[in-house]
Design a protein around this motif. Structure first.
Motif, short mmCIF file in Angstrom:
data_model
loop_
_atom_site.label_atom_id
_atom_site.label_comp_id
_atom_site.label_asym_id
_atom_site.label_seq_id
_atom_site.Cartn_x
_atom_site.Cartn_y
_atom_site.Cartn_z
N TRP A 359 0.83 -1.21 0.00
CA TRP A 359 0.00 0.00 0.00
C TRP A 359 0.86 1.26 0.00
N LEU A 360 2.02 1.17 0.63
CA LEU A 360 2.93 2.31 0.64
C LEU A 360 3.55 2.53 -0.74
N ILE A 361 3.82 1.42 -1.44
CA ILE A 361 4.36 1.51 -2.79
C ILE A 361 3.35 2.17 -3.72
N VAL A 362 2.07 1.79 -3.57
CA VAL A 362 1.01 2.36 -4.41
C VAL A 362 0.87 3.87 -4.21
N ILE A 363 0.75 4.31 -2.94
CA ILE A 363 0.59 5.74 -2.70
C ILE A 363 1.88 6.50 -3.03
N GLY A 364 3.01 5.80 -2.93
CA GLY A 364 4.28 6.43 -3.28
C GLY A 364 4.35 6.74 -4.77
N PHE A 365 3.93 5.80 -5.60
CA PHE A 365 3.95 6.03 -7.05
C PHE A 365 2.92 7.07 -7.47
N LEU A 366 1.78 7.10 -6.79
CA LEU A 366 0.80 8.15 -7.07
C LEU A 366 1.38 9.52 -6.72
N ALA A 367 2.09 9.57 -5.60
CA ALA A 367 2.74 10.83 -5.20
C ALA A 367 3.83 11.21 -6.20
N LEU A 368 4.54 10.20 -6.75
CA LEU A 368 5.59 10.46 -7.73
C LEU A 368 5.01 11.12 -8.98
N ILE A 369 3.85 10.64 -9.42
CA ILE A 369 3.20 11.24 -10.60
C ILE A 369 2.91 12.72 -10.34
N LEU A 370 2.41 13.01 -9.15
CA LEU A 370 2.14 14.39 -8.77
C LEU A 370 3.43 15.20 -8.71
#
Length: 387
Positions: A359-370
């Motif tokens: 779950w941390l990897i998922v929100i991390g990649f979403l944050a990376l896109i931003l």
């Protein structure tokens, strides 16, 4: 470790933070509450991943960058150092204006006094302890003064609460700007590097690292909310704020001369803490954990001295240099987060045997896109140089 938490938080709360929050609150009113909450949640997603990965590997961001791709860490270091040095001139100027508002002394001398205090911190044999204590003290002073002004301005708390969940207006540009201002550039790495320097690393300290990273964002968020409420209270009365210095006028309108002096103290504390945070983090990017502490202290003091001399002769960072620095800082966060997220999926051998949560990897990649979006927008500002 309160020092790491406050170092990150007070690095974010600079003179620009005060102006930015005041301007957006006047523009959006109670609807700004939603933007603040969203930005805090995204900030937490970024911090959770950056601090956890750096803490697990025990490497500073520049060291990890070189481990992932040879030379990348030094490229990051150049960007951080140049951006941090230029913005430090602005931090010195802001603290000087704070001294002027408090005591009426010349802003140039006020900036020199603030820079001298910052440099003295790094001359101490116990510089780490002195740094931790001072930034914690400055953070507490800013929160207490902001709380006072937020109370006396008598803001419409009910409207703010409603707009937190059902905003009358949503502005994604504002949200993106808030994120860049609270974890952009070198800021997100400041506290993590401090923990690493204190040896708080590895799988055994994951819980502590996580708690400290979130706490830093919460402290920043509290300051943002208190300033928002203070401005909202004044705006709700129908008073037209001075466009040249909205933040200062908010304090004056809310509490008169006492409020203006309080603003001076907040601005001085914000500038001084940002000088310390920017200097410490900039030097941490061009050194390693093995660098002799005396050399590190000397480089940090040297950076502060150079920035102070530029400020003393110029008075403020030239606008074009600030645009360049903004573009550099806009690149730091996406590159840093990309390195961190690469490690979570491709270099788990560096994570001290830790099984990284999906779950941390998922929100991390979403944050990376931003972060990439923010980086593109920040770098596009370079075109203003030839406009």
């Amino acid at each position: 470790m309160a020092g790491a938490m406050f170092l990150m938080a007070t690095s974010a709360i600079g003179p620009g933070f005060l102006t930015q929050t005041a301007v957006f609150t006047e523009k959006m009113g109670a609807a700004f509450a939603f933007a603040i909450v969203v930005s805090i949640l995204v900030d937490i997603a970024i911090q959770l991943n950056v601090w956890r990965v750096l803490g697990l590997t025990g490497m500073r961001a520049n060291e990890l960058g070189n481990e992932v791709f040879k030379g990348l860490g030094w490229f990051m270091a150049v960007l951080v150092f140049i951006g941090g040095a230029i913005f430090n001139i602005g931090n010195i100027a802001g603290s000087g204006l704070g001294m002027n508002a408090m005591f009426g002394i010349d802003a140039r001398w006020g900036g020199i006094i603030a820079a001298t205090i910052a440099a003295l911190i790094f001359t101490s044999k116990k510089a780490g302890l002195a740094l931790d204590r001072l930034v914690a003290l400055l953070g507490a002073i800013m929160i207490l003064l902001m709380l006072y002004v937020a109370i006396v301005s008598n803001p419409p708390v009910g409207d703010a609460f409603v707009n937190t969940f059902a905003p009358g207006e949503i502005d994604f540009f504002v949200i993106t700007t808030l994120i860049g201002g609270s974890v952009g550039g070198y800021i997100t790495f400041a506290g993590a590097h401090r923990l690493i320097d204190e040896g708080i690393t590895g799988r055994a300290n994951v819980g502590y690292i996580t708690g400290t990273s979130v706490s830093g964002i919460i402290v920043t968020g509290i300051m943002r909310v208190l300033l928002f409420l203070a401005v909202l209270g004044v705006v709700a009365t129908g008073v037209a704020l001075d466009k040249n210095n909205i933040a200062a006028d908010v304090f004056f309108q809310a509490a008169g001369e006492v409020g203006l002096r309080a603003f001076g103290m907040v601005l001085f504390a914000a500038g001084l803490s940002s000088i310390i945070g920017a200097s410490y983090t900039s030097i941490s990017f061009i050194t390693t954990k093995e660098t002799n502490p005396k050399v590190t202290a000397g480089l940090t003091i040297g950076l502060i001295v150079v920035c102070t001399l530029v400020f003393a002769f110029v008075g403020q960072a030239p606008q074009k240099l600030l645009i360049f620095a903004g573009a550099f800082n806009g690149l730091i966060l996406p590159i840093g987060v990309a390195v961190v997220m690469w490690v979570t999926v491709k270099r788990q051998d560096l994570l001290d045997g830790y099984k990284y949560p999906k779950w941390l990897i998922v929100i991390g990649f979403l944050a990376l896109i931003l972060c990439l979006f923010m980086g593109i927008k920040a770098f596009s500002g370079i075109t203003a140089l030839w406009a």
